[in-house]
Enzyme design. Structure first.
Site, PDB file in Angstrom:
ATOM      1  NE  ARG A 239      19.378 -11.941  26.198  1.00  0.00           N
ATOM      2  CZ  ARG A 239      18.382 -11.470  26.927  1.00  0.00           C
ATOM      3  NH1 ARG A 239      18.590 -10.540  27.837  1.00  0.00           N
ATOM      4  NH2 ARG A 239      17.150 -11.922  26.772  1.00  0.00           N
ATOM      5  CG  PHE A 255      23.598  -1.778  35.181  1.00  0.00           C
ATOM      6  CD1 PHE A 255      23.133  -1.384  36.431  1.00  0.00           C
ATOM      7  CD2 PHE A 255      24.436  -0.911  34.485  1.00  0.00           C
ATOM      8  CE1 PHE A 255      23.479  -0.148  36.969  1.00  0.00           C
ATOM      9  CE2 PHE A 255      24.793   0.319  35.014  1.00  0.00           C
ATOM     10  CZ  PHE A 255      24.316   0.714  36.247  1.00  0.00           C
ATOM     11  CG  ASP A 324      20.187  -3.477  30.031  1.00  0.00           C
ATOM     12  OD1 ASP A 324      19.419  -2.510  29.881  1.00  0.00           O
ATOM     13  OD2 ASP A 324      19.809  -4.663  30.017  1.00  0.00           O
ATOM     14  CB  CYS A 364      14.499   0.077  30.342  1.00  0.00           C
ATOM     15  SG  CYS A 364      15.053  -0.052  32.038  1.00  0.00           S
TER      16      CYS A 364
HETATM   17  N1  SAH Z   1      21.149  -6.766  30.947  1.00  0.00           N
HETATM   18  C1  SAH Z   1      20.325  -7.638  31.753  1.00  0.00           C
HETATM   19  C2  SAH Z   1      19.195  -6.909  32.423  1.00  0.00           C
HETATM   20  C3  SAH Z   1      19.609  -5.792  33.351  1.00  0.00           C
HETATM   21  S1  SAH Z   1      18.395  -5.306  34.490  1.00  0.00           S
HETATM   22  C4  SAH Z   1      19.844  -8.818  30.897  1.00  0.00           C
HETATM   23  O1  SAH Z   1      20.008  -8.800  29.665  1.00  0.00           O
HETATM   24  O2  SAH Z   1      19.294  -9.772  31.470  1.00  0.00           O
HETATM   25  C5  SAH Z   1      19.233  -4.198  35.522  1.00  0.00           C
HETATM   26  C6  SAH Z   1      20.185  -4.827  36.515  1.00  0.00           C
HETATM   27  O3  SAH Z   1      20.855  -3.788  37.193  1.00  0.00           O
HETATM   28  C7  SAH Z   1      19.554  -5.684  37.603  1.00  0.00           C
HETATM   29  O4  SAH Z   1      20.104  -6.955  37.581  1.00  0.00           O
HETATM   30  C8  SAH Z   1      19.920  -4.984  38.920  1.00  0.00           C
HETATM   31  O5  SAH Z   1      20.243  -5.912  39.959  1.00  0.00           O
HETATM   32  C9  SAH Z   1      21.126  -4.210  38.523  1.00  0.00           C
HETATM   33  N2  SAH Z   1      21.432  -3.000  39.307  1.00  0.00           N
HETATM   34  C10 SAH Z   1      20.586  -2.087  39.798  1.00  0.00           C
HETATM   35  N3  SAH Z   1      21.275  -1.069  40.376  1.00  0.00           N
HETATM   36  C11 SAH Z   1      22.607  -1.356  40.248  1.00  0.00           C
HETATM   37  C12 SAH Z   1      23.797  -0.704  40.610  1.00  0.00           C
HETATM   38  N4  SAH Z   1      23.782   0.493  41.225  1.00  0.00           N
HETATM   39  N5  SAH Z   1      24.977  -1.283  40.297  1.00  0.00           N
HETATM   40  C13 SAH Z   1      25.011  -2.470  39.652  1.00  0.00           C
HETATM   41  N6  SAH Z   1      23.900  -3.136  39.283  1.00  0.00           N
HETATM   42  C14 SAH Z   1      22.707  -2.596  39.565  1.00  0.00           C
END
Ligand code: SAH
Length: 421
Positions: A239, A255, A324, A364
């Site tokens: 970040r 995401f 992500d 991840c």
């Molecule tokens: N980058 C974030 C963490 C991401 S975790 C940070 O720094 O805090 C992954 C995220 O993907 C979650 O919030 C989950 O709700 C979302 N997610 C899961 N499947 C998804 C999809 N098909 N489309 C969009 N978001 C999705």
């Protein structure tokens, strides 16, 4: 940007406490003796902390009970001590290669060492961090995250569960928290034959939303219902890196969860940020987090939807994209399907980059190696016909150490890429 003073100091403890280890195991913890099959001692001698059922020749003692195990090779040479669970295929998780007692003092020592490292490495404008990273802090089965005045624990194994009271007492003494909360749940616990256990362990109950600071940025965290223990602490360094790239850029944070990368993008001077996620509660918090940091009126949108469909359908292009996704491979057998998913996402993200634009892409999935991830992203780049460079390799932030003896712990890998034209 000048980082404001956090509401709570990073550490709330006196100097690290070091106890003198004692060799004898206290009498109330039964220690069984476990002998490995011939030639199965090498990984253990090299420091790998896991012993699977297939490596065990014979057990002396209470074979049906969870407890501390003394591990010997086939010729009865002493090797290590760890926590044994007869119900798990992963029978023993090793804690020490020295003859030291596994008791409250042991956990105090290990946690104190873990805490001292965080205190040295993290700045005063960060009061949320991983205090204990399982195998990476030589405490397999235990995760402890610090959120301002509170600690959140995850006991993933029956062995660690046995020492819960000692660990809570040790953490209380080291961090003087307002409260310690537990979020022990998920697949590993099921494999250990354990039910989920969520709630207050000691002190004040966790607030519905806790306010934390990370590098001077404010975030609200939902520890009770959020993903992981509420916040993706492992992405802190990436970040920060994003903020250095964001000036005058248009950003897509895909995401996005609770908008961590979006806040840093605005802080770095982004021209506009789209915050995209499939979770409504996550986006609600993202909106609050943007507001808390004074970015509510900046150009941008919060969009709820499926990122796979969105990336395929949109026409818009961006200067910077963060990708992500959650783990697409949960077990080894998922790898083939997961590589298809990663390729799809990266292909479509690369297509939406302006010339000279950058993509920060992550996986991840523990079972997908960094090497394979790079190959998948390479395949995606080839299919777009664009020429792409690796600007930097990304990974866990510093409070997520990985044991060199347990490379399986390195789940998060990322690439910062730049598309030529
Ligand atoms: N980058 C974030 C963490 C991401 S975790 C940070 O720094 O805090 C992954 C995220 O993907 C979650 O919030 C989950 O709700 C979302 N997610 C899961 N499947 C998804 C999809 N098909 N489309 C969009 N978001 C999705």
């Amino acid at each position: 940007m000048g980082a404001p003073e956090p509401s709570t100091p990073l550490l709330q403890h006196s100097n690290p406490i070091y106890f003198t280890p004692s060799e004898a195991q206290s009498s109330d913890t039964r220690m069984l003796q476990l002998f490995l099959k011939k030639d199965r001692d090498l990984p253990i001698r090299r420091g790998h902390p896991w012993i699977f059922s297939g490596a065990i020749e014979r057990i002396d003692g209470a074979e049906q009970e969870v407890g501390v195990a003394e591990v010997f090779d086939n010729k009865k040479n002493w090797l290590a001590r760890g926590l044994y669970n007869p119900k798990s295929q992963l029978r023993v998780r090793l804690l020490t290669w020295q003859k030291e007692a596994i008791d409250r003092s042991f956990f105090s020592r290990r946690l104190s060492q873990a805490l001292a490292f965080r205190a040295e490495q993290l700045t005063g404008s960060t009061n949320a961090y991983r205090l204990c990273n399982g195998e990476g802090d030589f405490l397999p089965g235990l995760i402890v995250d610090r959120y301002a005045d509170y600690c959140v624990c995850q006991f993933f194994t029956a062995g660690m569960e046995l020492f819960k009271d000692d660990i809570v007492a040790a953490l209380s003494a080291l961090t003087a928290p307002k409260g310690i909360f537990e979020r022990s749940e998920g697949r590993v616990r099921e494999e250990e034959g354990l039910e989920a256990s969520v709630g207050t362990l000691t002190g004040e109950p966790m607030p519905e939303l806790i306010s934390i600071e990370e590098n001077g940025h404010k975030f609200l965290v939902d520890v009770r219902r959020g993903q992981k223990t509420g916040f993706f602490l492992d992405q802190r360094d990436s970040r920060s890196f994003l903020a250095t790239l964001a000036r005058d850029r248009t950003v897509l944070n895909c995401f996005a969860y609770t908008g961590g990368f979006s806040v840093y993008a605005f802080a770095g001077g982004a021209k506009g940020v789209v915050t995209f996620d499939s979770s409504h509660p996550a986006l609600e918090l993202a909106e609050k987090n943007l507001e808390l940091n004074g970015f509510a009126d900046r150009p941008g949108e919060l969009i709820k939807g499926d990122a796979f469909a969105y990336l395929k359908e949109i026409e818009q292009k961006f200067d910077l994209i963060v990708l992500d996704p959650p783990a697409l491979a949960h077990k080894r057998a998922d790898i083939d399907a997961a590589t298809g998913g990663y390729k799809f996402l990266n292909l479509h993200a690369l297509k939406h980059l302006n010339p000279g634009g950058m993509l920060l892409t992550f996986s991840c999935s523990q079972h997908l190696s960094a090497d394979l991830f790079q190959k998948v992203v390479f395949g995606a780049a080839v299919d777009t016909g664009r020429k792409v460079t690796i600007v930097r390799r990304l990974g866990h932030s510093i409070d997520h150490p990985v044991s060199l003896h347990h490379p399986e712990g390195e789940y998060l890998k990322g690439l910062a890429l730049r598309a030529l034209d």
